[in-house]
Design a protein around this motif. Structure first.
Motif, PDB file in Angstrom:
ATOM      1  N   ASP A  90      42.391  27.259  55.550  1.00 28.07           N
ATOM      2  CA  ASP A  90      41.788  27.134  56.834  1.00 28.07           C
ATOM      3  C   ASP A  90      42.175  28.275  57.967  1.00 28.07           C
ATOM      4  O   ASP A  90      41.592  28.556  59.092  1.00 28.07           O
ATOM      5  CB  ASP A  90      41.910  25.700  57.562  1.00 28.07           C
ATOM      6  CG  ASP A  90      40.846  25.299  58.278  1.00 28.07           C
ATOM      7  OD1 ASP A  90      39.772  26.003  58.098  1.00 28.07           O
ATOM      8  OD2 ASP A  90      41.024  24.694  59.301  1.00 28.07           O
ATOM      9  N   HIS A 114      35.305  29.906  55.420  1.00 30.17           N
ATOM     10  CA  HIS A 114      36.263  29.432  56.371  1.00 30.17           C
ATOM     11  C   HIS A 114      35.786  28.047  56.863  1.00 30.17           C
ATOM     12  O   HIS A 114      34.718  27.806  57.496  1.00 30.17           O
ATOM     13  CB  HIS A 114      36.678  30.161  57.507  1.00 30.17           C
ATOM     14  CG  HIS A 114      37.359  31.490  57.227  1.00 30.17           C
ATOM     15  ND1 HIS A 114      38.631  31.660  56.804  1.00 30.17           N
ATOM     16  CD2 HIS A 114      36.720  32.907  57.199  1.00 30.17           C
ATOM     17  CE1 HIS A 114      39.043  32.923  56.533  1.00 30.17           C
ATOM     18  NE2 HIS A 114      37.591  33.543  56.777  1.00 30.17           N
ATOM     19  N   GLY A 115      36.642  26.941  56.668  1.00 30.30           N
ATOM     20  CA  GLY A 115      36.385  25.617  57.145  1.00 30.30           C
ATOM     21  C   GLY A 115      36.001  24.954  55.850  1.00 30.30           C
ATOM     22  O   GLY A 115      35.776  25.350  54.944  1.00 30.30           O
ATOM     23  N   PRO A 118      32.245  21.431  56.882  1.00 28.28           N
ATOM     24  CA  PRO A 118      31.265  22.230  57.311  1.00 28.28           C
ATOM     25  C   PRO A 118      31.804  23.517  57.461  1.00 28.28           C
ATOM     26  O   PRO A 118      32.744  24.134  57.905  1.00 28.28           O
ATOM     27  CB  PRO A 118      31.120  21.734  58.834  1.00 28.28           C
ATOM     28  CG  PRO A 118      32.379  21.196  59.100  1.00 28.28           C
ATOM     29  CD  PRO A 118      32.856  20.730  57.955  1.00 28.28           C
ATOM     30  N   ILE A 119      31.265  24.398  56.759  1.00 30.86           N
ATOM     31  CA  ILE A 119      31.486  25.864  56.483  1.00 30.86           C
ATOM     32  C   ILE A 119      31.310  26.602  57.904  1.00 30.86           C
ATOM     33  O   ILE A 119      30.171  26.840  58.220  1.00 30.86           O
ATOM     34  CB  ILE A 119      31.088  26.682  55.214  1.00 30.86           C
ATOM     35  CG1 ILE A 119      31.428  26.039  53.974  1.00 30.86           C
ATOM     36  CG2 ILE A 119      31.320  28.200  55.445  1.00 30.86           C
ATOM     37  CD1 ILE A 119      31.042  26.445  52.901  1.00 30.86           C
ATOM     38  N   ARG A 120      32.421  26.912  58.880  1.00 26.38           N
ATOM     39  CA  ARG A 120      32.095  27.643  60.050  1.00 26.38           C
ATOM     40  C   ARG A 120      31.695  29.065  59.871  1.00 26.38           C
ATOM     41  O   ARG A 120      30.773  29.702  60.633  1.00 26.38           O
ATOM     42  CB  ARG A 120      33.592  27.444  60.922  1.00 26.38           C
ATOM     43  CG  ARG A 120      33.790  25.867  61.222  1.00 26.38           C
ATOM     44  CD  ARG A 120      34.824  26.008  62.116  1.00 26.38           C
ATOM     45  NE  ARG A 120      36.030  26.857  61.613  1.00 26.38           N
ATOM     46  CZ  ARG A 120      37.210  26.370  60.991  1.00 26.38           C
ATOM     47  NH1 ARG A 120      37.167  25.045  60.619  1.00 26.38           N
ATOM     48  NH2 ARG A 120      38.387  27.069  60.483  1.00 26.38           N
ATOM     49  N   SER A 121      32.241  29.646  58.856  1.00 28.27           N
ATOM     50  CA  SER A 121      31.886  31.315  58.810  1.00 28.27           C
ATOM     51  C   SER A 121      32.199  31.744  57.321  1.00 28.27           C
ATOM     52  O   SER A 121      32.973  31.057  56.569  1.00 28.27           O
ATOM     53  CB  SER A 121      32.402  32.214  59.945  1.00 28.27           C
ATOM     54  OG  SER A 121      33.972  32.089  59.575  1.00 28.27           O
ATOM     55  N   GLU A 142      28.219  34.167  60.477  1.00 32.05           N
ATOM     56  CA  GLU A 142      28.570  32.852  61.223  1.00 32.05           C
ATOM     57  C   GLU A 142      27.660  31.900  60.900  1.00 32.05           C
ATOM     58  O   GLU A 142      26.424  31.951  60.813  1.00 32.05           O
ATOM     59  CB  GLU A 142      28.646  33.292  62.869  1.00 32.05           C
ATOM     60  CG  GLU A 142      29.660  34.067  63.095  1.00 32.05           C
ATOM     61  CD  GLU A 142      31.177  33.624  63.063  1.00 32.05           C
ATOM     62  OE1 GLU A 142      31.133  32.310  63.227  1.00 32.05           O
ATOM     63  OE2 GLU A 142      31.819  34.572  62.983  1.00 32.05           O
ATOM     64  N   GLY A 143      28.170  30.381  61.134  1.00 33.29           N
ATOM     65  CA  GLY A 143      27.250  29.482  61.408  1.00 33.29           C
ATOM     66  C   GLY A 143      26.457  28.919  60.150  1.00 33.29           C
ATOM     67  O   GLY A 143      25.231  29.257  59.956  1.00 33.29           O
TER      68      GLY A 143
END
Length: 144
Positions: A90, A114-115, A118-121, A142-143
């Motif tokens: 993480d 990453h994450g 919910p995969i943040r990026s 991202e997002g």
């Protein structure tokens, strides 16, 4: 010299060489792919666990409560492994890329999410060859 070492010591020596090579690659802005680093991390943890238990069983006679302690230590070892795995996967800002089980090689890039749920990026690193990648993030998506 290698004939005098047992299997555990040979593996520890191999792991140390892998780590030193990884640090030398970091100096030049390169790194092993997360898939190799992940295998190294998992195997060193597993071998260390088995090595400690073989030492324990060589020095003690068999009793039933040793099996119960062994079972509880397996649960504790997996818990420690899981906590280390989550803490390494993480963190997005480390010198060495995070150790990931779900890193993927797509074309000439290594994709590292990453994450957790919910995969943040997702970071994309450029491959030099199938085992080595550049440390500089080529681009980030991202997002999700």
């Amino acid at each position: 010299m290698l004939k005098q070492l047992n299997g555990f010591k040979k593996f520890y020596l191999f792991s140390l060489v892998f780590f030193v090579i990884e640090l030398l690659l970091v100096v030049f802005g390169l790194s092993f792919t997360p898939l190799l680093s992940c295998l190294w991390f998992d195997f060193i943890f597993l071998v260390l666990f088995f090595h400690l238990w073989t030492i324990f069983y060589k020095k003690r006679e068999f009793k039933f409560f040793h099996l119960i302690l062994h079972f509880l230590s397996v649960i504790l070892a997996f818990f420690i492994w899981f906590i280390l795995q989550v803490s390494f996967t993480d963190s997005a800002y480390t010198i060495i890329p995070p150790i990931h089980h779900n890193a993927e090689i797509r074309g000439n890039y290594v994709e590292i999410p990453h994450g957790a749920i919910p995969i943040r990026s997702r970071d994309y690193y450029e491959l030099v060859n199938p085992f080595i990648m550049k440390l500089e993030v080529k681009y980030t998506h991202e997002g999700f």
